[in-house]
Write a protein that holds these residues in place. Structure first.
Motif, short mmCIF file in Angstrom:
data_model
loop_
_atom_site.label_atom_id
_atom_site.label_comp_id
_atom_site.label_asym_id
_atom_site.label_seq_id
_atom_site.Cartn_x
_atom_site.Cartn_y
_atom_site.Cartn_z
N LEU A 229 0.75 -1.31 0.05
CA LEU A 229 0.09 0.03 0.07
C LEU A 229 0.90 1.16 -0.01
N ALA A 230 0.67 2.35 -1.02
CA ALA A 230 1.57 3.27 -1.00
C ALA A 230 0.69 4.30 -1.09
N ALA A 231 1.40 5.57 -0.29
CA ALA A 231 0.56 6.85 -0.17
C ALA A 231 1.64 7.86 -0.24
N LEU A 296 -11.51 3.63 -2.92
CA LEU A 296 -11.35 3.58 -4.28
C LEU A 296 -10.33 4.57 -4.56
N GLU A 297 -10.35 6.09 -3.90
CA GLU A 297 -9.32 6.69 -4.22
C GLU A 297 -8.08 6.61 -3.69
N SER A 298 -7.82 5.91 -2.44
CA SER A 298 -6.83 5.60 -1.98
C SER A 298 -6.05 4.58 -2.92
N ARG A 299 -6.77 3.55 -3.09
CA ARG A 299 -6.37 2.50 -4.22
C ARG A 299 -5.99 2.94 -5.38
N LEU A 300 -6.56 3.95 -6.11
CA LEU A 300 -6.13 4.61 -7.20
C LEU A 300 -4.78 5.14 -7.10
N ARG A 301 -4.57 5.99 -5.97
CA ARG A 301 -3.47 6.75 -5.54
C ARG A 301 -2.44 5.85 -5.63
#
Length: 323
Positions: A229-231, A296-301
């Protein structure tokens, strides 16, 4: 860097529904194609509240109509749940919709607890070798390879729709023994490191050692699936991990649902370094990434940050790095 692909479970966002999780998978697949990922695979799980991926073949059919280049596949179809003939026909139908882009990843587990498996009328994993042989024969027979010579009782049973090509075949593995089996039958192997809770490198080595060329492939192909998981910052990655879905406390819960608490997380640079190190250590030909972020937004990012590994350096960037 080896090619990167996406493994998707139609994760339910906090406060969302399984139906929305399935629709989110469509958006994720389109983004994966745009960002340059090689494959987009959909998993199969049953009666798990935070996952909507019960029927990967249905999602894949929809994806054939909204993508054009990315390979699409199951990660995987749990073969003991189904008739081998029906699975062959389902994926030949998908191959007809997207020729040359369909992967059939097969699993030996049920993708469910024992009670749900009984409701599905699943067989035990002991049937897998026999089911695999039947499925493979129908896939090959459909593309002109004689698979059921007379007097085999199924010699006159033809899987439809026949065509000039068949799906590429993979075995999903979580042990060295299953990796060896994939090698012996000459199909691709994807080791689910997050399910096995073990280093993938020994399984990849065992697969390569056991590999025998087949009509599916002349050379071995070994991929590794992991959670990353990347942020934008490490702190944000930690926060997202805390919000990510957790499996309910239920007896008989399949081990893979516990994997959401076992992931690498960090900022984009850290995750990219982690994936590059994993590819080097395991000697994998490809990596599948499941990020498990809560929305969804955090997965796409997360995908956008990981995809920087896929972006070739410009001449100016390459020159700067040389110094």
């Amino acid at each position: 860097m080896v090619p990167l692909s996406i493994l998707d479970l139609s994760i339910v966002s906090p406060g969302g529904t399984q139906a929305q999780g399935v629709r989110d998978s469509i958006a994720i697949a389109k983004a994966a194609e745009r960002l340059g990922f090689k494959r987009f695979w959909v998993a199969e799980h049953h009666s798990i509240p935070h996952l909507g991926s019960a029927c990967p073949e249905i999602v894949l059919a929809a994806l054939t109509q909204v993508t054009s280049t990315i390979r699409l596949g199951s990660g995987g179809v749990m073969l003991p749940n189904y008739s081998p003939l029906k699975v062959a026909e389902t994926f030949m139908e998908l191959e007809a919709l997207a020729p040359g882009r369909i992967d059939l990843g097969l699993g030996r587990a049920l993708g469910a607890d024992g009670v749900t498996g009984a409701a599905l009328r699943s067989q035990t994993s002991d049937v897998f070798p026999q089911y695999f042989a039947l499925l493979s024969a129908w896939l090959l027979d459909s593309s002109g390879v004689e698979a059921f010579p007379e007097p085999h009782p199924f010699a006159k049973v033809k899987a439809s729709p026949a065509g000039p090509s068949h799906p590429d075949l993979f075995l999903l593995c979580s042990s060295i023994d299953s990796a060896r089996f994939a090698g012996m039958v000459g199909v691709g192997m994807v080791f689910a490191e997050f399910i096995a809770r073990a280093d993938a490198a020994p399984a990849v080595a065992a697969y390569r050692e056991a590999f025998q060329a087949s009509v599916y492939r002349a050379e071995p192909f070994a991929a590794v699936a992991c959670i990353a998981l990347a942020a934008d910052t490490a702190g944000e990655a930690d926060r997202l991990a805390e919000l990510a879905p957790r499996p309910p406390d239920r007896p008989g819960m399949p081990p893979e649902t516990e994997s959401f608490v076992r992931r690498f997380r960090g900022d984009g640079a850290a995750v990219r370094a982690y994936l590059a190190e994993k590819a080097e250590h395991t000697k994998a030909d490809e990596l599948f990434v499941l990020n498990g972020a809560p929305t969804l937004e955090s997965r796409l990012r997360s995908m956008e940050l990981v995809a920087e590994l896929l972006t070739p350096l410009s001449p100016a960037q390459a020159g700067a790095q040389a110094f």
